[in-house]
Write a protein that holds these residues in place. Structure first.
Motif, short mmCIF file in Angstrom:
data_model
loop_
_atom_site.label_atom_id
_atom_site.label_comp_id
_atom_site.label_asym_id
_atom_site.label_seq_id
_atom_site.Cartn_x
_atom_site.Cartn_y
_atom_site.Cartn_z
N PRO A 289 5.11 -33.54 2.59
CA PRO A 289 4.22 -33.77 3.73
C PRO A 289 2.85 -34.33 3.38
O PRO A 289 2.32 -35.21 4.08
CB PRO A 289 4.11 -32.39 4.38
N LEU A 290 2.23 -33.83 2.29
CA LEU A 290 0.90 -34.30 1.92
C LEU A 290 0.87 -34.64 0.43
O LEU A 290 1.21 -33.79 -0.40
CB LEU A 290 -0.15 -33.24 2.23
N VAL A 291 0.45 -35.85 0.12
CA VAL A 291 0.28 -36.29 -1.26
C VAL A 291 -1.20 -36.61 -1.46
O VAL A 291 -1.79 -37.35 -0.67
CB VAL A 291 1.10 -37.55 -1.58
N VAL A 292 -1.79 -36.05 -2.51
CA VAL A 292 -3.17 -36.37 -2.87
C VAL A 292 -3.15 -36.84 -4.32
O VAL A 292 -2.84 -36.07 -5.22
CB VAL A 292 -4.10 -35.16 -2.72
N VAL A 293 -3.44 -38.12 -4.53
CA VAL A 293 -3.44 -38.70 -5.86
C VAL A 293 -4.89 -38.75 -6.37
O VAL A 293 -5.74 -39.39 -5.77
CB VAL A 293 -2.84 -40.12 -5.85
N THR A 294 -5.14 -38.02 -7.45
CA THR A 294 -6.49 -38.00 -8.01
C THR A 294 -6.70 -39.21 -8.90
O THR A 294 -5.80 -39.62 -9.64
CB THR A 294 -6.73 -36.71 -8.81
N ARG A 295 -7.94 -39.78 -8.84
CA ARG A 295 -8.20 -41.04 -9.52
C ARG A 295 -9.42 -40.98 -10.44
O ARG A 295 -9.99 -42.02 -10.79
CB ARG A 295 -8.36 -42.15 -8.49
N GLY A 296 -9.83 -39.79 -10.82
CA GLY A 296 -10.97 -39.67 -11.73
C GLY A 296 -12.23 -40.26 -11.14
O GLY A 296 -12.68 -39.88 -10.06
N ALA A 297 -12.79 -41.23 -11.85
CA ALA A 297 -14.05 -41.85 -11.43
C ALA A 297 -13.91 -42.66 -10.15
O ALA A 297 -14.92 -43.08 -9.57
CB ALA A 297 -14.58 -42.76 -12.54
N ASP A 298 -12.67 -42.87 -9.69
CA ASP A 298 -12.45 -43.61 -8.44
C ASP A 298 -12.14 -42.68 -7.26
O ASP A 298 -11.76 -43.16 -6.19
CB ASP A 298 -11.31 -44.62 -8.62
N GLY A 299 -12.28 -41.37 -7.45
CA GLY A 299 -12.10 -40.45 -6.34
C GLY A 299 -10.65 -40.03 -6.15
O GLY A 299 -9.96 -39.66 -7.09
N ALA A 300 -10.17 -40.11 -4.92
CA ALA A 300 -8.81 -39.68 -4.60
C ALA A 300 -8.31 -40.40 -3.37
O ALA A 300 -9.08 -40.84 -2.51
CB ALA A 300 -8.76 -38.17 -4.37
N VAL A 301 -6.98 -40.54 -3.29
CA VAL A 301 -6.34 -41.12 -2.12
C VAL A 301 -5.27 -40.13 -1.65
O VAL A 301 -4.62 -39.48 -2.46
CB VAL A 301 -5.71 -42.50 -2.43
N ALA A 302 -5.15 -40.00 -0.32
CA ALA A 302 -4.20 -39.04 0.23
C ALA A 302 -3.37 -39.69 1.32
O ALA A 302 -3.85 -40.55 2.07
CB ALA A 302 -4.94 -37.83 0.80
N ILE A 303 -2.12 -39.25 1.40
CA ILE A 303 -1.20 -39.69 2.45
C ILE A 303 -0.68 -38.45 3.16
O ILE A 303 -0.01 -37.61 2.55
CB ILE A 303 -0.01 -40.49 1.88
N ASP A 304 -1.04 -38.30 4.42
CA ASP A 304 -0.48 -37.25 5.27
C ASP A 304 0.67 -37.89 6.03
O ASP A 304 0.50 -38.48 7.10
CB ASP A 304 -1.55 -36.73 6.23
N ALA A 305 1.87 -37.78 5.46
CA ALA A 305 3.02 -38.49 6.01
C ALA A 305 3.40 -37.97 7.40
O ALA A 305 3.83 -38.74 8.26
CB ALA A 305 4.22 -38.34 5.06
N ALA A 306 3.22 -36.67 7.61
CA ALA A 306 3.63 -36.09 8.89
C ALA A 306 2.84 -36.68 10.05
O ALA A 306 3.37 -36.87 11.15
CB ALA A 306 3.46 -34.57 8.84
N ARG A 307 1.56 -36.98 9.79
CA ARG A 307 0.71 -37.52 10.85
C ARG A 307 0.38 -39.00 10.69
O ARG A 307 -0.36 -39.57 11.48
CB ARG A 307 -0.60 -36.71 10.92
N GLY A 308 0.95 -39.60 9.65
CA GLY A 308 0.73 -41.03 9.43
C GLY A 308 -0.72 -41.37 9.13
O GLY A 308 -1.23 -42.40 9.58
N ILE A 309 -1.39 -40.52 8.34
CA ILE A 309 -2.81 -40.72 8.03
C ILE A 309 -2.97 -41.06 6.56
O ILE A 309 -2.39 -40.40 5.70
CB ILE A 309 -3.63 -39.47 8.38
N GLU A 310 -3.79 -42.07 6.27
CA GLU A 310 -4.16 -42.41 4.89
C GLU A 310 -5.66 -42.20 4.73
O GLU A 310 -6.44 -42.61 5.60
CB GLU A 310 -3.79 -43.86 4.56
N VAL A 311 -6.05 -41.60 3.63
CA VAL A 311 -7.45 -41.29 3.38
C VAL A 311 -7.80 -41.71 1.96
O VAL A 311 -7.03 -41.46 1.03
CB VAL A 311 -7.73 -39.79 3.55
N SER A 312 -8.95 -42.34 1.80
CA SER A 312 -9.47 -42.66 0.47
C SER A 312 -10.90 -42.15 0.38
O SER A 312 -11.73 -42.47 1.24
CB SER A 312 -9.43 -44.17 0.21
N VAL A 313 -11.19 -41.34 -0.62
CA VAL A 313 -12.51 -40.74 -0.77
C VAL A 313 -13.07 -41.13 -2.14
O VAL A 313 -12.42 -40.91 -3.16
CB VAL A 313 -12.45 -39.20 -0.66
N PRO A 314 -14.27 -41.72 -2.17
CA PRO A 314 -14.85 -42.09 -3.46
C PRO A 314 -15.31 -40.87 -4.24
O PRO A 314 -15.53 -39.78 -3.68
CB PRO A 314 -16.05 -42.97 -3.06
#
Length: 352
Positions: free
Chosen positions: A212-237
């Motif tokens: 349901p929820l994937v959060v990929v950590t990117r170190g100095a580039d922050g993180a990106v998340a996919i909430d598949a259940a709600r169709g939401i994509e998030v990118s945080v620096p």
């Protein structure tokens, strides 16, 4: 809010003694010597996650087999002082505490670990259910699907990460236990390797088909998340900061993500809070003891709210920082004293 769970977070696995060296005068090379400007001693391993969660107010229980030596005594003393419940843990007679030397430089770290044979407790040996459980994905494969599905169906949200595959086969069957997980938090290299992609967002989208929820950590580039259940994509620096020691930052990120999830924040706020906690951690030294407390977050927010971008991204902190956040967390010590572990009550049992 009343909850049927005695614990907020359950954790199991090995505890290490970490020596962290930082502020190096150069890069170590064969036949040379460099000097560090900072050193910190801290419990490591699953202690990173446990301390980080406890400092954010989560009722945390840890199952581990501790070394029967001074290092093991000290790690137990620190964890008890941090409010982590060790009642299911035990001391292995004659067991040597594993030690990791972490050398931080150029925004990353290199580690050398000594880990003798172990007999560790597992998450399925914990005595009571918790609202959340954080574990390595491979440990879920050790139990039956029925066992873990029952845990998830009982209301426990399972947060899983996965370590580096040193075989570099990146077998997709490693991901099968995601079927019982609520959240998956790989780093970008792991995510792209398993999905055979060359972009972390594409990797997160592919993994979103499994959990349901994937959060990929990117170190100095922050993180990106996919909430598949709600169709939401998030990118945080990433948080603007000077990196002193990144050791344990991934565990701090995971603990903060659990804290934010249990506060029922929006997905963008959950990821931003985890990025914030990890960002504060890397600016300190000492694995578990670099984890921020509410006091650290409150102090940071008092200064950061003057920045328009940070104020917009983190305005939700006004609603979740406790009225009395307490003091900033103590830093990791630069030496380990025998007096630190003497004459302290210890209910940890000995046994195999």
């Amino acid at each position: 809010m009343t909850t049927p769970f005695e614990w907020d977070l359950a954790v199991a696995g090995p505890v290490f003694l970490d020596y962290g060296l930082a502020e190096l005068g150069g890069t170590p090379a064969p036949g040379t010597e460099v000097f560090a400007g900072a050193v910190g001693i801290s419990p490591g391993g699953v202690a990173n996650l446990s301390v980080a969660a406890s400092r954010l107010g989560l009722r945390t229980i840890l199952a581990s087999t501790f070394g029967d030596d001074l290092f093991g005594d000290w790690c137990r003393a620190v964890l008890r002082a941090e409010g982590v419940d060790l009642s299911p843990s035990r001391i292995g007679p004659g067991l040597v505490t594993p030690v990791t030397i972490a050398v931080a430089h150029d925004g990353d770290r290199e580690m050398v670990t000594y880990q003798p044979g172990r007999d560790d407790l597992r998450v399925d040996e914990l005595p009571a259910p918790a609202r959340a459980l954080v574990t390595d994905l491979r440990s879920l494969a050790d139990g039956t699907d029925t066992r873990w599905r029952a845990v998830a169906d009982g209301g426990t949200r399972i947060f899983a990460d996965i370590g580096w595959d040193d075989t570099e086969r990146w077998d997709l069957h490693d991901l099968d236990p995601l079927s019982v997980c609520g959240v998956f938090t790989p780093n970008e290299r792991e995510a792209m390797a398993y999905t055979r992609t060359d972009d972390p967002v594409a990797a997160a989208r592919a993994l979103g088909e499994r959990v349901p929820l994937v959060v990929v950590t990117r170190g100095a580039d922050g993180a990106v998340a996919i909430d598949a259940a709600r169709g939401i994509e998030v990118s945080v620096p990433a948080l603007p900061t000077t990196v002193l020691d990144p050791t344990g930052a991934g565990d701090v990120f995971a603990a903060a993500l659990v804290r934010a999830s249990l506060l029922e924040l929006s997905i963008d706020q959950e990821v931003a809070f985890a990025v914030l906690a990890a960002g504060l951690a890397v600016a300190r030294r000492g694995s578990a003891l670099s984890a921020p407390s509410w006091g650290d977050i409150d102090r940071w927010w008092g200064a950061a709210r003057r920045d328009a971008d940070l104020a917009a991204r983190y305005g939700f902190l006004d609603d979740i920082v406790p009225a009395d956040p307490g003091p900033p967390a103590p830093a990791a010590p630069d030496r380990l004293l025998a007096a630190d572990v003497l004459h302290q009550p210890d209910t940890t049992t000995k046994g195999n």
